[in-house]
Scaffold this active site. Sequence first.
Site, PDB file in Angstrom:
ATOM      1  N   HIS A 130      -6.606 -16.746  -5.777  1.00  0.00           N
ATOM      2  CA  HIS A 130      -5.530 -16.880  -4.793  1.00  0.00           C
ATOM      3  C   HIS A 130      -5.444 -15.622  -3.925  1.00  0.00           C
ATOM      4  O   HIS A 130      -5.323 -15.722  -2.694  1.00  0.00           O
ATOM      5  CB  HIS A 130      -4.208 -17.119  -5.522  1.00  0.00           C
ATOM      6  CG  HIS A 130      -2.989 -17.015  -4.658  1.00  0.00           C
ATOM      7  ND1 HIS A 130      -2.334 -18.114  -4.147  1.00  0.00           N
ATOM      8  CD2 HIS A 130      -2.292 -15.933  -4.219  1.00  0.00           C
ATOM      9  CE1 HIS A 130      -1.299 -17.718  -3.421  1.00  0.00           C
ATOM     10  NE2 HIS A 130      -1.248 -16.396  -3.458  1.00  0.00           N
ATOM     11  N   GLU A 131      -5.512 -14.457  -4.554  1.00  0.00           N
ATOM     12  CA  GLU A 131      -5.414 -13.213  -3.791  1.00  0.00           C
ATOM     13  C   GLU A 131      -6.621 -13.016  -2.881  1.00  0.00           C
ATOM     14  O   GLU A 131      -6.491 -12.528  -1.756  1.00  0.00           O
ATOM     15  CB  GLU A 131      -5.259 -12.022  -4.747  1.00  0.00           C
ATOM     16  CG  GLU A 131      -4.017 -12.075  -5.616  1.00  0.00           C
ATOM     17  CD  GLU A 131      -2.730 -12.235  -4.815  1.00  0.00           C
ATOM     18  OE1 GLU A 131      -2.695 -11.806  -3.641  1.00  0.00           O
ATOM     19  OE2 GLU A 131      -1.767 -12.811  -5.346  1.00  0.00           O
ATOM     20  N   HIS A 134      -6.125 -14.912   0.255  1.00  0.00           N
ATOM     21  CA  HIS A 134      -5.327 -14.171   1.235  1.00  0.00           C
ATOM     22  C   HIS A 134      -6.200 -13.215   2.034  1.00  0.00           C
ATOM     23  O   HIS A 134      -6.049 -13.073   3.254  1.00  0.00           O
ATOM     24  CB  HIS A 134      -4.230 -13.363   0.528  1.00  0.00           C
ATOM     25  CG  HIS A 134      -2.996 -14.151   0.231  1.00  0.00           C
ATOM     26  ND1 HIS A 134      -2.352 -14.922   1.170  1.00  0.00           N
ATOM     27  CD2 HIS A 134      -2.259 -14.264  -0.915  1.00  0.00           C
ATOM     28  CE1 HIS A 134      -1.277 -15.483   0.623  1.00  0.00           C
ATOM     29  NE2 HIS A 134      -1.211 -15.106  -0.627  1.00  0.00           N
ATOM     30  N   GLU A 199       1.304 -18.932   1.559  1.00  0.00           N
ATOM     31  CA  GLU A 199       1.117 -19.119   0.123  1.00  0.00           C
ATOM     32  C   GLU A 199       0.476 -20.462  -0.193  1.00  0.00           C
ATOM     33  O   GLU A 199      -0.410 -20.558  -1.044  1.00  0.00           O
ATOM     34  CB  GLU A 199       2.459 -18.993  -0.608  1.00  0.00           C
ATOM     35  CG  GLU A 199       3.030 -17.587  -0.661  1.00  0.00           C
ATOM     36  CD  GLU A 199       2.093 -16.602  -1.324  1.00  0.00           C
ATOM     37  OE1 GLU A 199       1.459 -16.950  -2.337  1.00  0.00           O
ATOM     38  OE2 GLU A 199       1.981 -15.470  -0.824  1.00  0.00           O
TER      39      GLU A 199
END
Length: 326
Positions: A130-131, A134, A199
């Site tokens: 997930h990071e 980003h 998100e």
Amino acid sequence: MNFFRTMLLLAALTALFMAIGFLIGGQTGMLIAFLIAGGMNIFAYWNSDKMVLAQQGAEEVDERTAPELYSIVRQLAANASLPMPKVYIIHTDQPNAFATGRNPQNAAVAASAGLLRIMSKEEVAGVLAHELAHIKNRDTLIMTIAATIAGAISMLANFGMFFGGNRDNNGGIISTLLAVIVAPLAAAVIQMAISRSREYVADKDGGEICQRPLWLASALQKIEQAAHQIPNQQAERNPASAQLYIINPLSGQGMDNLFSTHPNTANRVAALVEQARQMGDTQEPTAAHMSPVPGFEDGAAGSGPWQQRPRSGRRPFQVGPWNRSS
């Protein structure tokens, strides 16, 4: 369109900063605020990652000091076709993580000691995927600049409370109240709009990077539960940076919960479950504890266990679908 909307929201934050300057100091105050906002944006572009990492008490690790964590990030970065980011540990018991950096070539991911101790290696991989999403989507610069401006808005509002509003304006008291009360609320709303849209995209792309969306779904459920029980003192001292974390790190006590910038976790999990179904992975996410990253099982966060090598007999972290190293 999503990127354009985010740019508009960042412009709105800058305009709000200027409006507070006007309420406090009239046209001169607005001009000063405009110059400060421009300087802050330039400063944030080059230094926001270092500033955020320092605020959160993050400490850089490498392949020698945290081999398994470093290996997870390296494998995921390769799967996402990203340069290897710098890797940091946040010394807090609260399980959480964030990414920062102005572009993929100058990026960093930070995982808390609590995350590595409580989560399974699969769940850690889901969170870090997930990071990395980003980073790949260049959200880190946008969100960090938003956090910087929002924090400055709060400080400027407090300045107005102590030194009074624009004395050239007959509504000086009202102006001061608007600056002190309404402006930070408006900044929080804008931050929420920026963070929420990013998100959901990072969840989806993170599920594709690790090819197991349910790993991330399980981690989100566990982080959400623990974040309300375990305080993160660094985040509490810098609430405007809360949007950078994968789950809101604030306890919700006092007024800091105004900076709650994350979508509902149940909605995020539902979206990940649907993504997994479409990918052919129908196993429901579970909070069952498997095996934490070696070096974190015993001892409290911040006591230094992550500096030790894995115990003898431990195998490096391997997960088939995205471990494509030759």
